[in-house]
Design a protein around this motif. Sequence first.
Motif, PDB file in Angstrom:
ATOM      1  N   ASP A 172       0.810  -1.220   0.000  1.00 32.60           N
ATOM      2  CA  ASP A 172       0.000   0.000   0.000  1.00 32.60           C
ATOM      3  C   ASP A 172       0.842   1.267   0.000  1.00 32.60           C
ATOM      4  O   ASP A 172       0.310   2.368   0.134  1.00 32.60           O
ATOM      5  CB  ASP A 172      -0.935   0.005   1.212  1.00 32.60           C
ATOM      6  CG  ASP A 172      -0.183  -0.086   2.534  1.00 32.60           C
ATOM      7  OD1 ASP A 172       0.993  -0.503   2.514  1.00 32.60           O
ATOM      8  OD2 ASP A 172      -0.763   0.251   3.581  1.00 32.60           O
ATOM      9  N   ALA A 173       2.151   1.153  -0.165  1.00 36.10           N
ATOM     10  CA  ALA A 173       3.043   2.316  -0.130  1.00 36.10           C
ATOM     11  C   ALA A 173       3.457   2.723  -1.540  1.00 36.10           C
ATOM     12  O   ALA A 173       3.857   1.882  -2.352  1.00 36.10           O
ATOM     13  CB  ALA A 173       4.280   2.008   0.704  1.00 36.10           C
ATOM     14  N   ASN A 174       3.342   4.008  -1.836  1.00 41.20           N
ATOM     15  CA  ASN A 174       3.770   4.527  -3.130  1.00 41.20           C
ATOM     16  C   ASN A 174       5.291   4.594  -3.206  1.00 41.20           C
ATOM     17  O   ASN A 174       5.969   4.857  -2.206  1.00 41.20           O
ATOM     18  CB  ASN A 174       3.185   5.924  -3.354  1.00 41.20           C
ATOM     19  CG  ASN A 174       1.672   5.909  -3.451  1.00 41.20           C
ATOM     20  OD1 ASN A 174       1.097   5.053  -4.121  1.00 41.20           O
ATOM     21  ND2 ASN A 174       1.020   6.852  -2.777  1.00 41.20           N
ATOM     22  N   LEU A 175       5.823   4.388  -4.407  1.00 41.36           N
ATOM     23  CA  LEU A 175       7.255   4.464  -4.641  1.00 41.36           C
ATOM     24  C   LEU A 175       7.579   5.656  -5.535  1.00 41.36           C
ATOM     25  O   LEU A 175       6.766   6.032  -6.386  1.00 41.36           O
ATOM     26  CB  LEU A 175       7.758   3.179  -5.306  1.00 41.36           C
ATOM     27  CG  LEU A 175       7.530   1.870  -4.548  1.00 41.36           C
ATOM     28  CD1 LEU A 175       7.994   0.683  -5.390  1.00 41.36           C
ATOM     29  CD2 LEU A 175       8.253   1.884  -3.208  1.00 41.36           C
ATOM     30  N   ALA A 202       8.865  -2.297  -7.400  1.00 43.62           N
ATOM     31  CA  ALA A 202       8.790  -3.391  -6.434  1.00 43.62           C
ATOM     32  C   ALA A 202       8.517  -4.699  -7.154  1.00 43.62           C
ATOM     33  O   ALA A 202       7.771  -4.747  -8.133  1.00 43.62           O
ATOM     34  CB  ALA A 202       7.703  -3.123  -5.402  1.00 43.62           C
ATOM     35  N   PHE A 203       9.154  -5.751  -6.664  1.00 40.24           N
ATOM     36  CA  PHE A 203       8.889  -7.105  -7.140  1.00 40.24           C
ATOM     37  C   PHE A 203       8.900  -8.027  -5.930  1.00 40.24           C
ATOM     38  O   PHE A 203       9.885  -8.075  -5.185  1.00 40.24           O
ATOM     39  CB  PHE A 203       9.945  -7.562  -8.151  1.00 40.24           C
ATOM     40  CG  PHE A 203       9.899  -9.040  -8.425  1.00 40.24           C
ATOM     41  CD1 PHE A 203       8.909  -9.574  -9.236  1.00 40.24           C
ATOM     42  CD2 PHE A 203      10.829  -9.901  -7.850  1.00 40.24           C
ATOM     43  CE1 PHE A 203       8.849 -10.946  -9.473  1.00 40.24           C
ATOM     44  CE2 PHE A 203      10.777 -11.267  -8.083  1.00 40.24           C
ATOM     45  CZ  PHE A 203       9.788 -11.796  -8.895  1.00 40.24           C
ATOM     46  N   ARG A 209       3.940   2.134   6.842  1.00 40.59           N
ATOM     47  CA  ARG A 209       4.759   1.607   5.748  1.00 40.59           C
ATOM     48  C   ARG A 209       5.246   2.718   4.817  1.00 40.59           C
ATOM     49  O   ARG A 209       6.403   2.703   4.376  1.00 40.59           O
ATOM     50  CB  ARG A 209       3.985   0.555   4.965  1.00 40.59           C
ATOM     51  CG  ARG A 209       4.800  -0.069   3.830  1.00 40.59           C
ATOM     52  CD  ARG A 209       4.115  -1.297   3.276  1.00 40.59           C
ATOM     53  NE  ARG A 209       4.179  -2.384   4.235  1.00 40.59           N
ATOM     54  CZ  ARG A 209       3.163  -3.202   4.494  1.00 40.59           C
ATOM     55  NH1 ARG A 209       2.000  -3.031   3.883  1.00 40.59           N
ATOM     56  NH2 ARG A 209       3.301  -4.181   5.374  1.00 40.59           N
ATOM     57  N   GLN A 210       4.395   3.677   4.514  1.00 39.35           N
ATOM     58  CA  GLN A 210       4.815   4.760   3.630  1.00 39.35           C
ATOM     59  C   GLN A 210       5.979   5.539   4.237  1.00 39.35           C
ATOM     60  O   GLN A 210       6.926   5.914   3.543  1.00 39.35           O
ATOM     61  CB  GLN A 210       3.643   5.714   3.357  1.00 39.35           C
ATOM     62  CG  GLN A 210       3.946   6.764   2.293  1.00 39.35           C
ATOM     63  CD  GLN A 210       4.149   6.153   0.920  1.00 39.35           C
ATOM     64  OE1 GLN A 210       3.269   5.473   0.386  1.00 39.35           O
ATOM     65  NE2 GLN A 210       5.323   6.375   0.333  1.00 39.35           N
ATOM     66  N   GLN A 211       5.918   5.749   5.541  1.00 37.92           N
ATOM     67  CA  GLN A 211       6.997   6.457   6.226  1.00 37.92           C
ATOM     68  C   GLN A 211       8.301   5.664   6.154  1.00 37.92           C
ATOM     69  O   GLN A 211       9.377   6.233   5.928  1.00 37.92           O
ATOM     70  CB  GLN A 211       6.610   6.695   7.689  1.00 37.92           C
ATOM     71  CG  GLN A 211       7.600   7.536   8.469  1.00 37.92           C
ATOM     72  CD  GLN A 211       7.145   7.767   9.909  1.00 37.92           C
ATOM     73  OE1 GLN A 211       6.255   7.084  10.414  1.00 37.92           O
ATOM     74  NE2 GLN A 211       7.755   8.732  10.573  1.00 37.92           N
ATOM     75  N   ALA A 212       8.205   4.350   6.322  1.00 33.34           N
ATOM     76  CA  ALA A 212       9.397   3.503   6.256  1.00 33.34           C
ATOM     77  C   ALA A 212       9.991   3.494   4.850  1.00 33.34           C
ATOM     78  O   ALA A 212      11.214   3.544   4.675  1.00 33.34           O
ATOM     79  CB  ALA A 212       9.048   2.082   6.692  1.00 33.34           C
ATOM     80  N   VAL A 213       9.134   3.439   3.833  1.00 30.25           N
ATOM     81  CA  VAL A 213       9.595   3.462   2.442  1.00 30.25           C
ATOM     82  C   VAL A 213      10.276   4.785   2.121  1.00 30.25           C
ATOM     83  O   VAL A 213      11.373   4.825   1.554  1.00 30.25           O
ATOM     84  CB  VAL A 213       8.417   3.206   1.479  1.00 30.25           C
ATOM     85  CG1 VAL A 213       8.808   3.559   0.043  1.00 30.25           C
ATOM     86  CG2 VAL A 213       7.976   1.752   1.552  1.00 30.25           C
ATOM     87  N   ASP A 214       9.626   5.889   2.477  1.00 28.68           N
ATOM     88  CA  ASP A 214      10.185   7.214   2.183  1.00 28.68           C
ATOM     89  C   ASP A 214      11.515   7.427   2.894  1.00 28.68           C
ATOM     90  O   ASP A 214      12.438   8.051   2.347  1.00 28.68           O
ATOM     91  CB  ASP A 214       9.195   8.308   2.599  1.00 28.68           C
ATOM     92  CG  ASP A 214       7.933   8.307   1.752  1.00 28.68           C
ATOM     93  OD1 ASP A 214       7.954   7.698   0.665  1.00 28.68           O
ATOM     94  OD2 ASP A 214       6.923   8.900   2.190  1.00 28.68           O
TER      95      ASP A 214
END
Length: 372
Positions: free
Chosen positions: A181-184, A190-191, A268-273
Motif C-alpha cells: 500500500d506504499a507509493n514508490l 517493487a517485485f 509503511r509509507q513512512q518507512a519506504v520514504d
Amino acid sequence: MHSRFIGNGEFLLRLDIPLVLSSSSSHSSKSQHLELVLLHIPASMAASKVLVEYAKSSRSSCKICSKNITAGSLRMGFSTKDPRGFDSVRWHHLNCYANSHPLGTVEEIKGFFSLKGSDQESLRKLVAEPTSSQSLDGDNMKEIEESHEMEVKKRKLLGAENKKNLEVKFSLSDVKNKYKDANLPPNWKAFNTIIFNEREEGLHDTEKIAAFDFDGCLANTSVKRIGADAWSLMYASIPEKLQELYNGGYKLVIFTNESNIERWKNKRQQAVDSKIGRLDSFIKLVKVPIQVFIACGLRNGKMESDDPFRKPMTGMWKIFTEHFNSGIALDMDQSFYVGDAAGRTNDHSDADIKFAQAVGLKFYVPEKFFLA
C-alpha cells in the motif's frame, strides 16, 4: 640476534657480539650478550588487549591461516575498537597467534586464569619460549596461501549450489509501482518483497561487481531515527573510493535489508520514504550511479530468514545476476562484497559474511576496505 616481547609494552633486543675485554696480562675476545629495550609501545596498545578463551562455536576462523577454530579449542585474539566504538576481536589459533604477535606475560592476557591448569601451562611455555621469531615464509606461507585458495573455491561451490537450489521466477508483469500500500518514487519499482531502482544514466553492466551493504557500511544510521535525512557518511573516504571503483570499470550495487517496510503496516509509507530517501541522497552525494536492491521481508523466530530475498538468503543476488546485468558472466576473482554484519563481537548479525559466502564473493568489513 633475536627479540622478544617482555611486557609493559617493551621489546627486548638481545645481541651476541664479540667484545674485547681487558685483563692485566692479556686481551681476550669473548662473546657477550647485550640486552637493549628496542621499542616501547604504550601498555594500552600492547598485551593488555590480548584475550584467550575456549571457542564458543566453530563459526570463527583464524585470521592467519583462515582455517576454522574448532568449538572448545583454545583461541587467542586482540581486541580493538571499530569506528562505532564497539569492541571487535580478531581470533587466531593459539600457535598462529604466537607465531605472529607478541604475547607479553600471562598476567597481561585476559582470560588466562579462567583456563584449565594444563592449558595455562601450555600458554606459559609459549610465553617463556616465544615462537614469534619463526617467519611466515616457506612452508608456512605456502600452507596459508593454499588454505585461502581452498576457502575461495569452497565459497564459489557453495554459491553455485545455492543458485541451483533457489528458484526465483522474475517476470516484468509482476513488477509494481507500489510496495503493497506504499507509493514508490518514479524511478523505484517493487517485485515480490524487494524494492529496486531503475537503471540510471551511466550505470553500465560489466563482469566486475563491487557490492555493498548500506546501513553501518556506507551510511551511519540508527533504528531510533526515522527520515530521509537521518543519516551520515560512515567514512569520509567513501565517495572517493566509490568513484575510483566506478572509473576502474566496476558496477556498484547495494544489497540492503529493511524489514521495517514490511513490519510497519500502519507506517509503511513512512518507512519506504525514509529508506529510499536516504539511498537517493547517498547516491547523489557520492556522484556515481549505483544499482540498489532492498529486501523488505521478515526473518523467523529462529533468527533465520524465511524470505528468499533477505540476506543471508541469495534471492537479491540471483535476481541481479540473471536479470539486471545483461547475463554477463561475472569475474568472481575481482568482484567482492563489503558489509558490517560479520558475526564479530557486538555485530548485530553475521548476515553479510554469510551472504558473501553463499554467492561466492570475497568479503571485506567496511573499516578495512575504506580505511586501509
